[in-house]
Design a protein around this motif. Structure first.
Motif, PDB file in Angstrom:
ATOM      1  N   ALA A 191       0.816  -1.213   0.000  1.00 42.40           N
ATOM      2  CA  ALA A 191       0.000   0.000   0.000  1.00 42.40           C
ATOM      3  C   ALA A 191       0.850   1.265   0.000  1.00 42.40           C
ATOM      4  O   ALA A 191       0.350   2.346  -0.337  1.00 42.40           O
ATOM      5  CB  ALA A 191      -0.933  -0.009   1.210  1.00 42.40           C
ATOM      6  N   GLU A 192       2.139   1.144   0.361  1.00 39.07           N
ATOM      7  CA  GLU A 192       3.030   2.306   0.390  1.00 39.07           C
ATOM      8  C   GLU A 192       4.128   2.197  -0.661  1.00 39.07           C
ATOM      9  O   GLU A 192       5.204   2.780  -0.517  1.00 39.07           O
ATOM     10  CB  GLU A 192       3.618   2.461   1.792  1.00 39.07           C
ATOM     11  CG  GLU A 192       2.553   2.709   2.858  1.00 39.07           C
ATOM     12  CD  GLU A 192       3.117   2.808   4.265  1.00 39.07           C
ATOM     13  OE1 GLU A 192       4.371   2.868   4.409  1.00 39.07           O
ATOM     14  OE2 GLU A 192       2.334   2.828   5.227  1.00 39.07           O
ATOM     15  N   ASP A 193       3.858   1.473  -1.718  1.00 39.14           N
ATOM     16  CA  ASP A 193       4.840   1.300  -2.795  1.00 39.14           C
ATOM     17  C   ASP A 193       5.212   2.656  -3.389  1.00 39.14           C
ATOM     18  O   ASP A 193       4.344   3.425  -3.791  1.00 39.14           O
ATOM     19  CB  ASP A 193       4.255   0.387  -3.885  1.00 39.14           C
ATOM     20  CG  ASP A 193       5.306  -0.134  -4.845  1.00 39.14           C
ATOM     21  OD1 ASP A 193       6.030   0.682  -5.431  1.00 39.14           O
ATOM     22  OD2 ASP A 193       5.401  -1.370  -4.995  1.00 39.14           O
ATOM     23  N   PRO A 226       0.068   2.086  -6.139  1.00 34.24           N
ATOM     24  CA  PRO A 226      -0.723   0.957  -5.636  1.00 34.24           C
ATOM     25  C   PRO A 226      -2.199   1.023  -6.007  1.00 34.24           C
ATOM     26  O   PRO A 226      -2.804   0.009  -6.382  1.00 34.24           O
ATOM     27  CB  PRO A 226      -0.531   1.032  -4.121  1.00 34.24           C
ATOM     28  CG  PRO A 226       0.729   1.805  -3.916  1.00 34.24           C
ATOM     29  CD  PRO A 226       0.804   2.768  -5.056  1.00 34.24           C
ATOM     30  N   ASP A 227      -2.796   2.213  -5.916  1.00 33.55           N
ATOM     31  CA  ASP A 227      -4.238   2.325  -6.144  1.00 33.55           C
ATOM     32  C   ASP A 227      -4.636   2.099  -7.601  1.00 33.55           C
ATOM     33  O   ASP A 227      -5.827   1.935  -7.899  1.00 33.55           O
ATOM     34  CB  ASP A 227      -4.728   3.706  -5.705  1.00 33.55           C
ATOM     35  CG  ASP A 227      -4.674   3.888  -4.197  1.00 33.55           C
ATOM     36  OD1 ASP A 227      -4.631   2.860  -3.489  1.00 33.55           O
ATOM     37  OD2 ASP A 227      -4.657   5.035  -3.734  1.00 33.55           O
ATOM     38  N   ALA A 228      -3.664   2.055  -8.515  1.00 31.66           N
ATOM     39  CA  ALA A 228      -3.985   1.884  -9.932  1.00 31.66           C
ATOM     40  C   ALA A 228      -4.045   0.427 -10.362  1.00 31.66           C
ATOM     41  O   ALA A 228      -4.543   0.125 -11.458  1.00 31.66           O
ATOM     42  CB  ALA A 228      -2.962   2.629 -10.790  1.00 31.66           C
ATOM     43  N   PHE A 229      -3.572  -0.484  -9.536  1.00 30.90           N
ATOM     44  CA  PHE A 229      -3.463  -1.883  -9.969  1.00 30.90           C
ATOM     45  C   PHE A 229      -4.824  -2.541 -10.202  1.00 30.90           C
ATOM     46  O   PHE A 229      -4.996  -3.310 -11.146  1.00 30.90           O
ATOM     47  CB  PHE A 229      -2.646  -2.691  -8.960  1.00 30.90           C
ATOM     48  CG  PHE A 229      -1.161  -2.585  -9.169  1.00 30.90           C
ATOM     49  CD1 PHE A 229      -0.491  -3.492  -9.962  1.00 30.90           C
ATOM     50  CD2 PHE A 229      -0.439  -1.562  -8.573  1.00 30.90           C
ATOM     51  CE1 PHE A 229       0.871  -3.396 -10.172  1.00 30.90           C
ATOM     52  CE2 PHE A 229       0.923  -1.450  -8.766  1.00 30.90           C
ATOM     53  CZ  PHE A 229       1.597  -2.371  -9.571  1.00 30.90           C
ATOM     54  N   VAL A 268      -1.208  -4.747   0.462  1.00 35.89           N
ATOM     55  CA  VAL A 268      -0.713  -5.146   1.772  1.00 35.89           C
ATOM     56  C   VAL A 268      -0.403  -3.878   2.559  1.00 35.89           C
ATOM     57  O   VAL A 268       0.453  -3.086   2.144  1.00 35.89           O
ATOM     58  CB  VAL A 268       0.549  -6.024   1.643  1.00 35.89           C
ATOM     59  CG1 VAL A 268       0.981  -6.531   3.015  1.00 35.89           C
ATOM     60  CG2 VAL A 268       0.288  -7.194   0.700  1.00 35.89           C
ATOM     61  N   PRO A 269      -1.100  -3.629   3.672  1.00 34.78           N
ATOM     62  CA  PRO A 269      -0.926  -2.348   4.393  1.00 34.78           C
ATOM     63  C   PRO A 269       0.456  -2.198   5.004  1.00 34.78           C
ATOM     64  O   PRO A 269       1.118  -3.182   5.365  1.00 34.78           O
ATOM     65  CB  PRO A 269      -2.011  -2.422   5.475  1.00 34.78           C
ATOM     66  CG  PRO A 269      -2.322  -3.868   5.637  1.00 34.78           C
ATOM     67  CD  PRO A 269      -2.109  -4.509   4.299  1.00 34.78           C
ATOM     68  N   ARG A 270       0.886  -0.940   5.087  1.00 30.03           N
ATOM     69  CA  ARG A 270       2.144  -0.558   5.746  1.00 30.03           C
ATOM     70  C   ARG A 270       3.359  -1.246   5.126  1.00 30.03           C
ATOM     71  O   ARG A 270       4.330  -1.546   5.808  1.00 30.03           O
ATOM     72  CB  ARG A 270       2.079  -0.864   7.250  1.00 30.03           C
ATOM     73  CG  ARG A 270       0.973  -0.103   7.986  1.00 30.03           C
ATOM     74  CD  ARG A 270       0.914  -0.486   9.443  1.00 30.03           C
ATOM     75  NE  ARG A 270       0.626  -1.919   9.606  1.00 30.03           N
ATOM     76  CZ  ARG A 270      -0.586  -2.449   9.522  1.00 30.03           C
ATOM     77  NH1 ARG A 270      -1.635  -1.676   9.287  1.00 30.03           N
ATOM     78  NH2 ARG A 270      -0.753  -3.754   9.672  1.00 30.03           N
ATOM     79  N   VAL A 271       3.306  -1.464   3.822  1.00 25.09           N
ATOM     80  CA  VAL A 271       4.398  -2.156   3.118  1.00 25.09           C
ATOM     81  C   VAL A 271       4.779  -1.353   1.878  1.00 25.09           C
ATOM     82  O   VAL A 271       3.908  -0.921   1.129  1.00 25.09           O
ATOM     83  CB  VAL A 271       3.967  -3.592   2.721  1.00 25.09           C
ATOM     84  CG1 VAL A 271       4.969  -4.217   1.756  1.00 25.09           C
ATOM     85  CG2 VAL A 271       3.820  -4.459   3.958  1.00 25.09           C
ATOM     86  N   ASP A 272       6.082  -1.157   1.675  1.00 26.00           N
ATOM     87  CA  ASP A 272       6.546  -0.458   0.483  1.00 26.00           C
ATOM     88  C   ASP A 272       7.032  -1.473  -0.553  1.00 26.00           C
ATOM     89  O   ASP A 272       6.792  -2.675  -0.425  1.00 26.00           O
ATOM     90  CB  ASP A 272       7.625   0.573   0.835  1.00 26.00           C
ATOM     91  CG  ASP A 272       8.869  -0.052   1.456  1.00 26.00           C
ATOM     92  OD1 ASP A 272       9.021  -1.296   1.418  1.00 26.00           O
ATOM     93  OD2 ASP A 272       9.720   0.714   1.973  1.00 26.00           O
TER      94      ASP A 272
END
Length: 327
Positions: free
Chosen positions: A265-267, A272-275, A292-296
């Protein structure tokens, strides 16, 4: 007629000069410095199994690592690294998958690590040939999952949409590169890569006329800084092959095997929101996308909670398929 010929020759000469300038001076700039992605993978490095080797059809030695599970084996995962990297970067996730009962195989994709000359391959399509040779020699147990991270996820999508898709029973794409013109792409990959657009366009034009002698020239350069063992640039052939085909919409539409996409979610490399919209389909069921929250970007294959999510996704994709035989 004479004036027409002179004008035509002048146009040809100008075109040749412009193409030559684009090729000579339009290569990728140095991104400058060293990406935080490199630091993240170095901090998370764990001991990896020794390299094994097979010989590809052209005689080149290709390297891979094998991380075995205790029997009974649930199946196998061929796990493909991201751009500029090699099999070592995938070892934390390989260990998690093996602990869950999967036999895991992590190749050094040709042009990376100990497989061939870094940054170069012989022709577009050679990576698919290498994968077929690998499967024929190593014979990972069934059912088989192809999982790819970042550029490796884009390559997994390419395989799933291609003639060799049936070699795997399912596909797991981890923050996959879809295309430079896809809504998921951030310009420059968030500072990770610089593209030599003029050279890339010129080589594409020449390719249309069957001129491929300059396809070894670099068109991508990565922010690896002074890191050792990485691949700092890609030639045209490798850049064209280690990704989906140019029409990524058709690639996604062509997938018939079970597939899932995971993205942090923090890529900071992709959006992320476009996938979800990119993997939505009109003539077939949408390909599931999970954030996946809190993950880059790096955390997707390095953080413990993200690795658990990837293991769960792998298990779900293969859960309905026949169980592998224990060796």
């Amino acid at each position: 007629m004479k004036a027409f010929l002179v004008a035509a020759l002048g146009f040809v000469a100008l075109t040749v000069a412009l193409l030559g300038a684009c090729i000579a001076f339009g290569g990728p700039a140095d991104p400058g410095g060293r990406s935080a992605l490199v630091d993240a993978f170095e901090r998370a490095a764990v001991e990896a199994p020794a390299l094994r080797r097979i010989t590809a059809r052209d005689g080149t030695e290709l390297a891979y690592r094998r991380t075995l599970a205790d029997p009974p084996v649930r199946g196998s995962v061929v796990l493909v690294h991201g751009s500029a990297s090699d099999s070592r970067a995938m070892q934390p996730l390989a260990d998690s998958l093996a602990a869950a009962g999967f036999a895991v195989y992590t190749p050094d994709i040709r042009g990376h690590g100990a497989s061939g000359r870094r940054g170069r391959i012989g022709h577009v399509g050679q990576l698919e040939e290498d994968l077929a040779d690998f499967l024929a020699v190593v014979e990972p147990p069934s059912p088989r999952l192809l999982a790819g991270y970042s550029a490796g996820g884009g390559f997994a999508l390419r395989v799933a949409a291609g003639a060799g898709a049936a070699a795997f029973d399912g596909y797991l794409l981890l923050a996959p590169f879809v295309g430079h013109d896809a809504p998921t792409y951030r310009p420059g990959g968030g500072g990770w890569v610089r593209v030599g657009v003029p050279r890339l366009v010129a080589l594409h034009l020449l390719d249309g006329f069957g001129i491929r002698a300059l396809h070894h020239l670099p068109v991508l350069r990565f922010a690896v800084g002074d890191a050792r063992g990485l691949t700092p640039s890609y030639g045209f052939r490798l850049a064209s092959n280690f990704r989906p085909r140019a029409d990524w919409r058709s690639e996604i539409a062509a997938v018939t095997a079970p597939m899932q996409v995971l993205v942090g979610a923090e890529d900071g490399v992709f959006v992320p929101d476009a996938f979800a919209a990119v993997f939505a389909r009109t003539d077939a069921a949408d390909i599931p996308v999970q954030q996946v929250p809190r993950v880059d970007h790096a955390g997707l294959v390095l953080q413990a909670d993200a690795r658990r999510t990837a293991v769960e996704a792998a298990a779900a994709l293969l859960s309905a398929l026949p169980r592998a035989r224990a060796d």
